[in-house]
Enzyme design. Structure first.
Site, PDB file in Angstrom:
ATOM      1  N   ASP A   1     -31.207  64.051  -8.742  1.00  0.00           N
ATOM      2  CA  ASP A   1     -32.156  63.192  -8.053  1.00  0.00           C
ATOM      3  C   ASP A   1     -31.874  61.734  -8.497  1.00  0.00           C
ATOM      4  O   ASP A   1     -31.151  61.516  -9.482  1.00  0.00           O
ATOM      5  CB  ASP A   1     -33.573  63.625  -8.449  1.00  0.00           C
ATOM      6  CG  ASP A   1     -34.621  62.638  -8.025  1.00  0.00           C
ATOM      7  OD1 ASP A   1     -34.652  62.299  -6.839  1.00  0.00           O
ATOM      8  OD2 ASP A   1     -35.402  62.174  -8.887  1.00  0.00           O
TER       9      ASP A   1
ATOM     10  N   ASP B   1     -34.438  58.474  -8.016  1.00  0.00           N
ATOM     11  CA  ASP B   1     -35.579  57.688  -8.503  1.00  0.00           C
ATOM     12  C   ASP B   1     -36.350  58.464  -9.567  1.00  0.00           C
ATOM     13  O   ASP B   1     -36.830  59.571  -9.324  1.00  0.00           O
ATOM     14  CB  ASP B   1     -36.495  57.312  -7.337  1.00  0.00           C
ATOM     15  CG  ASP B   1     -35.768  56.418  -6.349  1.00  0.00           C
ATOM     16  OD1 ASP B   1     -35.291  55.359  -6.783  1.00  0.00           O
ATOM     17  OD2 ASP B   1     -35.649  56.798  -5.178  1.00  0.00           O
TER      18      ASP B   1
ATOM     19  N   THR C   1     -31.319  62.903  -2.805  1.00  0.00           N
ATOM     20  CA  THR C   1     -32.450  62.000  -2.975  1.00  0.00           C
ATOM     21  C   THR C   1     -33.159  61.707  -1.658  1.00  0.00           C
ATOM     22  O   THR C   1     -32.556  61.734  -0.589  1.00  0.00           O
ATOM     23  CB  THR C   1     -31.993  60.675  -3.619  1.00  0.00           C
ATOM     24  OG1 THR C   1     -33.113  59.789  -3.705  1.00  0.00           O
ATOM     25  CG2 THR C   1     -30.911  59.989  -2.795  1.00  0.00           C
TER      26      THR C   1
HETATM   27  C1  XBP Z   1     -38.217  58.977  -4.541  1.00  0.00           C
HETATM   28  C2  XBP Z   1     -38.986  58.535  -3.382  1.00  0.00           C
HETATM   29  C3  XBP Z   1     -38.530  57.415  -2.574  1.00  0.00           C
HETATM   30  C4  XBP Z   1     -38.630  56.031  -3.148  1.00  0.00           C
HETATM   31  C5  XBP Z   1     -38.555  55.033  -2.043  1.00  0.00           C
HETATM   32  O1  XBP Z   1     -37.233  59.887  -4.115  1.00  0.00           O
HETATM   33  O2  XBP Z   1     -39.975  59.142  -3.050  1.00  0.00           O
HETATM   34  O3  XBP Z   1     -39.324  57.435  -1.448  1.00  0.00           O
HETATM   35  O4  XBP Z   1     -39.870  55.853  -3.794  1.00  0.00           O
HETATM   36  O5  XBP Z   1     -37.424  55.155  -1.295  1.00  0.00           O
HETATM   37  P1  XBP Z   1     -36.250  60.647  -5.142  1.00  0.00           P
HETATM   38  P2  XBP Z   1     -37.371  54.633   0.238  1.00  0.00           P
HETATM   39  O6  XBP Z   1     -36.933  60.771  -6.478  1.00  0.00           O
HETATM   40  O7  XBP Z   1     -36.011  61.961  -4.474  1.00  0.00           O
HETATM   41  O8  XBP Z   1     -34.995  59.831  -5.236  1.00  0.00           O
HETATM   42  O9  XBP Z   1     -38.379  53.534   0.387  1.00  0.00           O
HETATM   43  O10 XBP Z   1     -35.960  54.170   0.431  1.00  0.00           O
HETATM   44  O11 XBP Z   1     -37.725  55.816   1.132  1.00  0.00           O
HETATM   45 MG    MG Z   2     -37.390  61.445  -8.311  1.00  0.00          MG
END
Ligand code: XBP
Ligand code: MG
Length: 259
Positions: A10, A12, A123
């Site tokens: 993942d 973020d 992601t």
């Molecule tokens: C994390 C999320 C994302 C980011 C924002 O996803 O929920 O939505 O907060 O990204 P992960 P965008 O942990 O799966 O990477 O604004 O580009 O959608």
């Molecule tokens: Mg995440």
């Protein structure tokens, strides 16, 4: 010889702590630039993280606050434009002030790469955000270490749906039991398990530390580096002070009962 052939990360909250001081201020900057008086503080943003995806998050916020525009306003177009602006702010923030990778991430990526284990990303975030993050963390060419980057709107449903992990597996050409997944949130855990990825490591952060990770075989505070040991919150590090390939190997064997 490992029992697994790839690690799917993942982004973020897992590769880097991007939410509180990256995505959140980027949303706020987009709102301000559009003349909207919406501000997502740290606590409110934590609640909004229950909804994955930036556009989906904005829509959920508007609905939960009862925000309605004049019927002449195309709400979908407004959300899309706000989100494009948010992405621009996020990418330029990354270009000017680095968000570091979390402890142990680069170490584990290097270890995996040097032993021929494939690296992949699954992601919810927008692909430009992944590129910008990987470009700014002090390891030239890091993006090219990843055989597969599955990101954003390329699947019909975002996490907790399994779609993005299924896409990553298909692009890797591997079955779920041949891979390890690394996540930070309960939505991510549901997505990975839904794709059959039972060998699942969770690295918690401030936003996710109190979520229920009982379904994951190993949960740690972070991956750990020399001089900064990782701590197992559930599951076993087997006497190791960091999450390395031996720890992942052990977790993989246990997840599939390959004793
Ligand atoms: C994390 C999320 C994302 C980011 C924002 O996803 O929920 O939505 O907060 O990204 P992960 P965008 O942990 O799966 O990477 O604004 O580009 O959608
Ligand atoms: Mg995440």
């Amino acid at each position: 010889m490992s029992g697994f052939k790839a690690i799917i990360f993942d982004v973020d909250g897992t590769l880097a702590d991007t939410e509180r001081d990256g995505h959140r201020p980027a949303f706020n900057a987009a709102f301000a630039q559009a003349g909207l008086d919406w501000t997502w503080d740290v606590r409110r943003y934590g609640e909004l993280l229950a909804v994955t995806g930036g556009k989906e998050r904005i829509r959920y916020f508007m609905e939960s606050e009862g925000i309605q525009f004049d019927p002449s306003v195309d709400q979908d177009a407004l959300i899309s434009e706000l989100h494009r602006s948010k992405t621009r702010h996020y990418v330029s923030m990354l270009q000017t002030g680095a968000i570091p990778l979390r402890p142990g991430v680069l170490r584990l990526l290097r270890e995996a790469r040097s032993t021929g284990i494939a690296l992949a990303i699954a992601t919810t975030t927008t692909p430009e955000n992944v590129d910008a993050l990987l470009a700014q963390c002090g390891e030239p060419g890091l993006r090219d270490w990843f055989a597969v980057i599955a990101a954003g709107d390329v699947v019909p449903a975002k996490k907790p749906a399994p779609d993005i992990f299924l896409l990553a597996l298909a692009e890797l050409g591997l079955a779920a039991h041949e891979c390890i997944a690394v996540e930070d949130s309960v939505n991510g855990v549901r997505a990975a398990l839904g794709a059959g990825l039972k060998a699942l490591l969770v690295t918690v952060n401030d936003y996710t530390a109190r979520q229920d990770f009982r379904a994951a075989p190993l949960v740690v505070d972070h991956l750990g580096d020399p001089g900064r040991p990782a701590r197992a919150l559930s599951g076993r590090l087997g006497g190791q002070s960091v999450v390395n390939l031996d720890v992942l190997e052990q977790m993989h064997r246990q997840a599939y009962a390959l004793h």
